[in-house]
Enzyme design. Structure first.
Site, PDB file in Angstrom:
ATOM      1  CD  GLU A 129      -2.975   1.011  -0.042  1.00  0.00           C
ATOM      2  OE1 GLU A 129      -3.827   0.258  -0.126  1.00  0.00           O
ATOM      3  OE2 GLU A 129      -2.616   1.848  -0.858  1.00  0.00           O
ATOM      4  CG  ASP A 201       9.524   8.564  -5.734  1.00  0.00           C
ATOM      5  OD1 ASP A 201       9.865   7.609  -5.149  1.00  0.00           O
ATOM      6  OD2 ASP A 201       8.504   9.203  -5.373  1.00  0.00           O
ATOM      7  CE  LYS A 205       6.217   7.482  -4.786  1.00  0.00           C
ATOM      8  NZ  LYS A 205       6.276   8.741  -4.211  1.00  0.00           N
TER       9      LYS A 205
HETATM   10  N1  HSE Z   1      10.125  11.035  -1.539  1.00  0.00           N
HETATM   11  C1  HSE Z   1       8.687  10.321  -1.930  1.00  0.00           C
HETATM   12  C2  HSE Z   1       7.968  11.594  -2.054  1.00  0.00           C
HETATM   13  C3  HSE Z   1       8.259   9.667  -0.339  1.00  0.00           C
HETATM   14  O1  HSE Z   1       8.256  12.630  -2.174  1.00  0.00           O
HETATM   15  O2  HSE Z   1       6.611  11.430  -2.611  1.00  0.00           O
HETATM   16  C4  HSE Z   1       6.902   8.796  -0.622  1.00  0.00           C
HETATM   17  O3  HSE Z   1       7.286   7.941  -1.573  1.00  0.00           O
END
Ligand code: HSE
Length: 431
Positions: A129, A201, A205
């Protein structure tokens, strides 16, 4: 009362948050779920330098094999992040009969299919999650809550650090570096913040959201990923006067049998829900059939929200003892197998383009001439009033234009004598 023995591997910011919740809520969870969620072992390479968890009877070790080889541990939480040794840790945990909870978006984006197949073969489950949007329940919403819908599109603000930077540059006039420093101090950024600001990042996701919604495992190397490094105060101000807001958007649209997947700063109308997502918040907008639109928002980065997502996985694993990896998560349907990624060159959107040019007669006609040659039609032009002879920003909004054509035109324009720096192009999205 049944005891659920947990092995925590990785005692960093999020791991410490998980311990806090389980310590403070242990009695409540016992009363509510009739299970005792007990952290049997914490493994972390630098455990001796970390704050004491303050838990009785919990083993602390620098060696994660202590967790993996412990027959009494039911669930392993992997919170070390990155590819190695996280991948081996998860595979060993599964083979040794343990369920796994992880927040490792990079690993899932890169090897998700392999890990899920292994979990299925071992009759175990991987819950994740917190891999997207931290504690915001987007994974469970997609896999369970809206099961039965067909996903036409997913649009997400899924990096808290970038959203915090863009918002605070706009709201408080902070520089990019000041806003990033604050995001790091608040514990939002990755240990390597480059992954946040270069869009990777978000891309990891998005890859997770794509396999959950479209059954397609796409590599971040195969779609367009752009970060926010080049966004300036000028762009934020211009956007504001045009009733637009800049957000780093993850986009995955199904168009016929193609998937249009990309990550880039995007101009969205100020009155759209995504434009009102501020600070460290994340939001995911799902366009589905037959349900229509669903919008889910909340704090998407930070210690306690990420820890809350991990704990929700623990509880769901604890109360569903015989759960195993559903095959649909890693086996695409016939329809999904036919989906191809649309090449970025073929994408068509409207563009915001900021040129830094010499303020003298004839400059605009030179630029519009090049755009015209590439079949790019201009919808509006704005120039900031500045002293004659100096360099001024000129912003053009285009009508829908082809990505490749815009790139070629801008390459040509960059080399014109009247143009002082590489133009900044930001795509606009009709939502
Ligand atoms: N570094 C990530 C962000 C943390 O700033 O969203 C959560 O995955």
């Amino acid at each position: 009362m049944e005891r659920i023995n947990i092995g925590l591997i990785g005692y960093g910011i999020v791991g410490q948050g998980v311990v806090k919740i389980l310590k403070n809520r242990r009695k409540f969870f016992k009363d509510k779920y009739k299970k005792d969620f007990f952290i049997k072992t914490i493994a972390d390479r630098s455990i001796i330098k970390k704050p004491s968890p303050g838990l009785d009877n919990t083993v602390l070790t620098a060696d994660h094999h202590v967790v993996l080889n412990d027959k009494d541990i039911h669930i392993v939480i992997e919170l070390i992040g990155g590819m190695s040794p996280a991948k081996d840790i998860i595979l060993s945990a599964l083979r040794n009969g343990k369920h796994v909870v992880t927040a490792n978006k990079e690993l899932l984006a890169t090897c998700g299919q392999e890990l899920f197949r292994q979990a299925n073969a071992d009759n175990r489950m991987i819950y994740f999650e917190s891999a997207v949007g931290a504690g915001i329940p987007i994974i469970r919403t997609i896999t369970e809550g809206v099961a039965g819908n067909k996903f036409n599109g997913v649009y997400g603000i899924i990096n808290g650090t970038c959203n915090f930077i863009l918002t605070e540059m706009s709201r408080r006039g902070l520089t990019f570096q000041e806003a990033l420093k604050e995001a790091q101090e608040k514990g939002y950024a990755e240990s390597n913040p480059t992954l946040d600001i270069n869009g990777m990042d978000t891309a990891h996701k998005l890859a997770v959201l794509v396999f959950l919604t479209q059954g397609k495992f796409v590599s971040v190397k195969d779609f367009h990923v752009e970060g926010i490094n080049h966004i300036s105060h000028d762009d934020i101000e211009f956007a504001n006067t045009l009733n637009l807001t800049i957000r780093l958007l993850a986009i995955a649209k199904k168009i016929g049998n193609e998937l249009d997947v990309r990550v880039h700063p995007t101009l969205i109308p100020k009155d759209h829900g995504l434009a009102t997502v501020n600070g460290v918040d994340n939001a995911i907008f799902l366009d589905m059939d037959p349900m229509g639109d669903v919008f889910i928002e909340g704090q998407g980065a930070g210690q306690m929200t990420a820890a809350a997502g991990v704990v929700s996985d623990l509880i769901n694993l604890g109360i569903r003892k015989d759960v195993r990896m559903p095959t649909w998560i890693f086996n695409p349907t016939e329809e999904q197998q036919d989906l191809n990624l649309r090449k970025i060159d073929a994408v068509e959107t409207r563009f915001y383009i900021r040129f830094m040019v010499i303020d003298k007669p004839g400059v605009l006609s030179i630029i519009t001439g090049v755009l015209g040659q590439h079949n790019i039609s201009i919808a509006s032009v704005n120039q900031k009033q500045e002293n004659k002879g100096s360099t001024v920003p000129v912003v053009m909004l285009t009508h829908v234009a082809n990505e490749r054509a815009v790139r070629d035109a801008l390459e040509q324009i960059t080399h014109l004598a009247v143009v002082r720096s590489k133009p900044v192009a930001i795509r606009m999205e009709k939502l």
